[in-house]
Design a protein around this motif. Structure first.
Motif, PDB file in Angstrom:
ATOM      1  N   HIS A  15       0.814  -1.214   0.000  1.00 21.27           N
ATOM      2  CA  HIS A  15       0.000   0.000   0.000  1.00 21.27           C
ATOM      3  C   HIS A  15       0.850   1.269   0.000  1.00 21.27           C
ATOM      4  O   HIS A  15       0.300   2.368   0.032  1.00 21.27           O
ATOM      5  N   TYR A  64      -1.598  13.890   1.354  1.00 20.34           N
ATOM      6  CA  TYR A  64      -1.289  13.161   2.581  1.00 20.34           C
ATOM      7  C   TYR A  64      -1.124  14.105   3.772  1.00 20.34           C
ATOM      8  O   TYR A  64      -0.695  15.247   3.635  1.00 20.34           O
ATOM      9  N   GLU A 108      -1.222  11.180   9.896  1.00 18.62           N
ATOM     10  CA  GLU A 108      -1.958  10.040   9.366  1.00 18.62           C
ATOM     11  C   GLU A 108      -1.109   9.273   8.358  1.00 18.62           C
ATOM     12  O   GLU A 108      -1.368   8.104   8.073  1.00 18.62           O
ATOM     13  N   HIS A 109      -0.097   9.970   7.807  1.00 14.41           N
ATOM     14  CA  HIS A 109       0.797   9.374   6.817  1.00 14.41           C
ATOM     15  C   HIS A 109       2.238   9.698   7.186  1.00 14.41           C
ATOM     16  O   HIS A 109       2.510  10.536   8.052  1.00 14.41           O
ATOM     17  N   ALA A 167       0.321   5.071   4.910  1.00 14.26           N
ATOM     18  CA  ALA A 167      -0.331   5.283   6.201  1.00 14.26           C
ATOM     19  C   ALA A 167       0.711   5.188   7.315  1.00 14.26           C
ATOM     20  O   ALA A 167       1.552   4.281   7.321  1.00 14.26           O
ATOM     21  N   TYR A 168       0.641   6.112   8.266  1.00 10.92           N
ATOM     22  CA  TYR A 168       1.621   6.169   9.362  1.00 10.92           C
ATOM     23  C   TYR A 168       1.686   4.836  10.112  1.00 10.92           C
ATOM     24  O   TYR A 168       2.773   4.315  10.366  1.00 10.92           O
ATOM     25  N   LYS A 169       0.534   4.277  10.490  1.00 13.45           N
ATOM     26  CA  LYS A 169       0.528   3.047  11.283  1.00 13.45           C
ATOM     27  C   LYS A 169       1.118   1.878  10.501  1.00 13.45           C
ATOM     28  O   LYS A 169       1.813   1.035  11.070  1.00 13.45           O
ATOM     29  N   GLU A 170       0.845   1.815   9.198  1.00 11.65           N
ATOM     30  CA  GLU A 170       1.383   0.727   8.384  1.00 11.65           C
ATOM     31  C   GLU A 170       2.894   0.857   8.232  1.00 11.65           C
ATOM     32  O   GLU A 170       3.621  -0.154   8.272  1.00 11.65           O
TER      33      GLU A 170
END
Length: 210
Positions: free
Chosen positions: A5, A71, A81-82, A97-100
């Motif tokens: 992603h 973003y 968030e990114h 995405a930041y968490k990914e």
């Protein structure tokens, strides 16, 4: 393996970037804005770095600004968030995405947490005590008290010059078309580029007249 992603940015990672932010001896690291500070992380370690000398010149440069516009890399009043993912082995940059990305970064480390002996701890403390004011300034530690030092300004100039070489006619046309549609990021990037060009012409005219 890069996450499916993550979107590869069309600009390579500036080769001086890891040293400028302080992310050494790691293949992958992320860049984002958090807690009113530009921040890097490799999933296990991280630190803040200079906003004005590195972060802003990078993300606001015309070579990248329009690609990063969709973003949210974080702001003073909101969490990211990114994030931008940098690959030091292939000199590539991605956004996702930041968490990914945070989860992806954890995968480059072994499950066993590093242990620090008393001697290693004392060496680490001494290294911090021996850090010069110039070194702290280059990392953005005293940014709120004034501008970065001459060495940091030179590094910033080298970063911007490197990014300038990534500008293409196709990219300029993309900005112009976006600006004509009312895109604020494109308009600001073109205005900044115009000011830089006018300033360069002014300096050249002054040199020619001397």
């Amino acid at each position: 393996m890069i996450g499916t992603h993550f979107i590869e940015l069309p600009v390579p990672m500036p080769p001086m970037l890891p040293e400028m932010v302080g992310a050494n001896n790691t293949q992958y690291f992320a860049l984002y804005y958090q807690g009113s500070k530009a921040t890097w992380s490799n999933g296990r370690a991280g630190s803040t770095f200079s906003y004005y000398a590195v972060y802003a010149p990078l993300i606001e440069h015309i070579a990248l600004a329009i690609h990063l516009e969709p973003y949210n890399l974080g702001a003073d009043d909101e969490l990211p968030e990114h994030a931008i993912l940098c690959d030091c082995a292939l000199n590539k940059m991605y956004v996702g995405a930041y968490k990914e990305i945070d989860y992806f970064l954890l995968q480059q480390h072994s499950d066993e947490l590093p242990k620090l002996s008393q001697q290693e701890f004392e060496v680490a403390v001494k290294a911090l005590e021996d850090m010069s004011l110039a070194q702290m300034q280059s990392l953005g530690m005293f940014e709120m008290f004034g501008n970065t030092n001459p060495q940091a300004r030179q590094q910033t100039a080298e970063l911007v010059h490197w990014l300038d070489r990534q500008i293409t006619e196709e990219l300029i046309q993309q900005y112009i078309q976006s600006a004509n549609r009312g895109n604020w990021t494109a308009m600001m990037a073109l205005e900044t580029l115009k000011r830089r060009i006018l300033e360069a012409k002014k300096q050249q005219q002054q040199l020619d007249s001397n």
